[in-house]
Design an enzyme around this catalytic site. Structure first.
Site, PDB file in Angstrom:
ATOM      1  CB  CYS A  46      -2.293 -20.811  -7.688  1.00  0.00           C
ATOM      2  SG  CYS A  46      -0.876 -20.145  -6.834  1.00  0.00           S
ATOM      3  CE  LYS A  55       0.838 -11.477  -8.164  1.00  0.00           C
ATOM      4  NZ  LYS A  55      -0.550 -11.930  -8.140  1.00  0.00           N
ATOM      5  N   GLY A 182     -13.654  -3.743 -14.166  1.00  0.00           N
ATOM      6  CA  GLY A 182     -13.554  -4.217 -12.786  1.00  0.00           C
ATOM      7  C   GLY A 182     -12.296  -3.685 -12.117  1.00  0.00           C
ATOM      8  N   GLY A 184     -10.929  -4.480  -9.344  1.00  0.00           N
ATOM      9  CA  GLY A 184     -10.530  -5.388  -8.266  1.00  0.00           C
ATOM     10  C   GLY A 184      -9.069  -5.756  -8.390  1.00  0.00           C
ATOM     11  CG  ASP A 315     -10.499 -20.013  -5.524  1.00  0.00           C
ATOM     12  OD1 ASP A 315     -10.019 -19.698  -4.417  1.00  0.00           O
ATOM     13  OD2 ASP A 315     -10.085 -19.555  -6.611  1.00  0.00           O
ATOM     14  CG  HIS A 446      16.840   1.671  12.077  1.00  0.00           C
ATOM     15  ND1 HIS A 446      15.815   2.475  11.628  1.00  0.00           N
ATOM     16  CD2 HIS A 446      17.999   2.343  11.831  1.00  0.00           C
ATOM     17  CE1 HIS A 446      16.331   3.594  11.138  1.00  0.00           C
ATOM     18  NE2 HIS A 446      17.653   3.541  11.235  1.00  0.00           N
TER      19      HIS A 446
END
Ligand code: FAD
Ligand code: NAD
Length: 467
Positions: A46, A55, A182, A184, A315, A446
């Protein structure tokens, strides 16, 4: 306090989000804890080569595209961006360094011993780490996963032509043509990075649609959006080989159902067909542990394996391969070891694809919910959300799926610029057993994108305000 016969109360194998979090919680609960990690830095897939660096590249490339693609100009900001890829990579590396260093700090703070090296079982309560025997009353296996190889397509990250996700994070220049194998999460996220920076991207997917496991409407809409952004898709197609010829790769493609082969040339090929659990080298047989058919370690609801004193999380066990799932399992497992009641609700694990717009979901897809019984569905387009419209982010929708009889929310799916942030409220509502009416009558600030969740919940009973 560790029993004298043992070196530790808890030994965690692997310092990814599952392992390092389990170690911290175990130490917080007063257990003498060590964590073995073979990598040179803590944080696992990660922090080192997964969530965080991807990211960093997604965020930076989003800015680049906003400047280069005309989105900024539309808002009255004229810029002529120039890509400085070295600096972009530099900020990625800084993010990784800062965060992995942060885990090291947390280990010191919590007095967790970091055992440097790969652990291997020598019995059911002892492992060898770098030649040293370590005996622990409880051992948590949190060894994570690595890339699933594709026969006939050999990854060589150093060469940078046929790469996996780790190699694709580090490309030294923008490829003219990138083929992603792939459709994904990894293929779409990293494919998006390099498309934004100027590559032509072709995505080859074996199935008839991208993003398997996600809601059917979401998969279709996402495919449309990515096509509009310029990614070319070859669905129902498999890659049977890839050969490096000079500075290029030549791929052989075949229809998934069989038929005539075609070839495709690429400057970079990204292999992203899934990940598989890391169990090689653990010598699990010495501990008396077996793997299931998918190569995973099975556990019960408390994360106990079939062998007393050995636990497993993340995992390496069944379930979605997600960092937050691993973290929550780490906390629950450590709490169970300490005699508390650690629980993870596997029915409410959100998943997010960090593309533009983001794609997020939690709970059941409409298809899966319908298999269980009658449902009511409310949908609201982002085009009708005032904030998304004002921000020039018209793509996407929110979908709330509720039980037709009880109105209990069974699943929420969003495609929106900030879907990853929006999905947290849906997960929390579902964790509290909310009905669609509960969400519809909760006051939402809002103007926010989250109002689309409220409106989709209102649409379950056919009464949204803004459509
Ligand atoms: P890992 O993070 O894989 O950590 C396991 C650690 O164990 C590794 O450091 C390994 O070196 C070590 N290890 C293995 N064997 C041994 C041994 N015998 N002895 C000692 N150490 C050992 N998930 C998300 O939720 N969000 C995202 O945005 C996201 N993005 C991703 C992007 C990419 C490119 C990739 C590849 C993955 C991404 N993931 C994401 C998935 C996420 O990284 C994993 O689900 C998560 O890291 C799993 O955590 P873990 O602790 O189970 O294992
Ligand atoms: P994935 O399972 O998400 O997608 C793999 C895709 O490859 C599937 O669509 C599959 O049908 C396709 N495929 C399989 N074999 C193929 C073949 N021979 N030819 C063409 N297509 C083929 O796997 P991934 O993208 O490699 O990601 C691995 C894991 O990492 C995922 O489980 C995901 O949970 C995790 N991850 C999560 C995030 C996130 O949460 N944002 C980001 C990256 C990775």
């Amino acid at each position: 306090m560790a029993n004298e016969a043992y070196d530790y109360d808890v030994l965690v194998i692997g310092a990814g989000p599952g392992g390092y979090v389990a170690a911290i919680r175990a130490a917080q609960l007063g257990l003498k804890t060590a964590c073995a990690e073979g990598r040179e830095t803590l944080g696992g897939t990660c922090l080192n080569v997964g969530c965080i660096p991807s990211k960093a590249m997604l965020h930076a490339s989003e800015y680049y595209e906003a400047a280069a693609g005309g989105a900024m100009e539309k808002m009255g900001i004229k810029v002529k961006p120039q890509l400085d890829l070295d600096t972009m990579h530099g900020q990625r590396k800084d993010a990784v360094k800062g965060l992995t260093g942060g885990i090291e700090f947390l280990f010191k703070k919590n007095k967790i011993d970091w055992l440097k090296g790969y652990a291997q079982f020598t019995s059911n309560d002892t492992v060898d780490v770098a030649g040293k025997a370590v005996r622990a009353k409880n051992i948590i296996i949190a060894t994570g996963s690595s890339v699933t190889p594709l026969p006939g397509v050999e990854v060589d990250n150093a060469k940078g032509i046929i790469v996996d996700s780790t190699g694709a994070l580090e490309l030294a220049k923008v490829p003219a043509h990138m083929v992603v194998i792939g459709g994904g999460v990894i293929g779409l996220e990293l494919g998006s990075v390099w498309r934004r920076l100027g590559a032509k991207v072709t995505c080859v997917e074996f199935l008839d649609q991208i993003l398997p496991g996600m809601d059917g409407d979401v998969r279709k809409e996402a495919n449309k959006i990515f096509k509009k952004q310029g990614i070319e898709f070859k669905l129902k197609t498999k890659v049977t080989s890839a050969e490096v010829k000079g500075k290029k790769a030549v791929l052989t493609l075949e229809p998934a159902a069989g038929g005539d082969a075609e070839t495709l040339e690429a400057d970079v090929v990204l292999v992203s067909i899934g990940r598989r659990p890391n169990t090689d080298g653990l010598a699990l047989d010495k501990a008396g542990l077996e793997l299931n058919k998918r190569g995973q370690i099975e556990t019960d609801h408390d994360f106990r394996t079939a062998v007393d004193g050995i636990w497993a999380i993340g995992d390496v066990v069944p379930g979605p391969m997600l960092a937050h799932k691993a973290e929550d399992e780490g906390i629950a497992c450590a709490e169970n070891i300490a005699g508390q009641t650690g629980i993870v609700n596997h029915d409410v694990i959100p998943s997010v694809v960090y593309t533009w717009p983001e794609i997020a979901g939690v709970g059941l897809t409409e298809e899966a919910a319908k298999e269980k019984g009658e449902v009511k569905v409310g949908k609201f387009p982002m085009l009708a959300n005032s904030r998304a419209k004002t921000n020039h982010e018209p793509d996407g929708f929110v979908k709330v799926i509720a039980d037709a009889k009880t109105d209990r929310v069974l699943g929420v799916w969003c495609i929106a610029s900030v879907a990853g942030t929006m999905i947290a409220q849906a997960a929390q509502a579902m964790e509290f057993g909310a009905t669609s009416e509960d969400i519809a009558y909760t006051c939402h600030a809002h103007p926010t994108h989250s109002e689309a969740i409220k409106e989709a919940a209102m649409a379950v009973t056919g009464k949204p305000i803004h459509i």
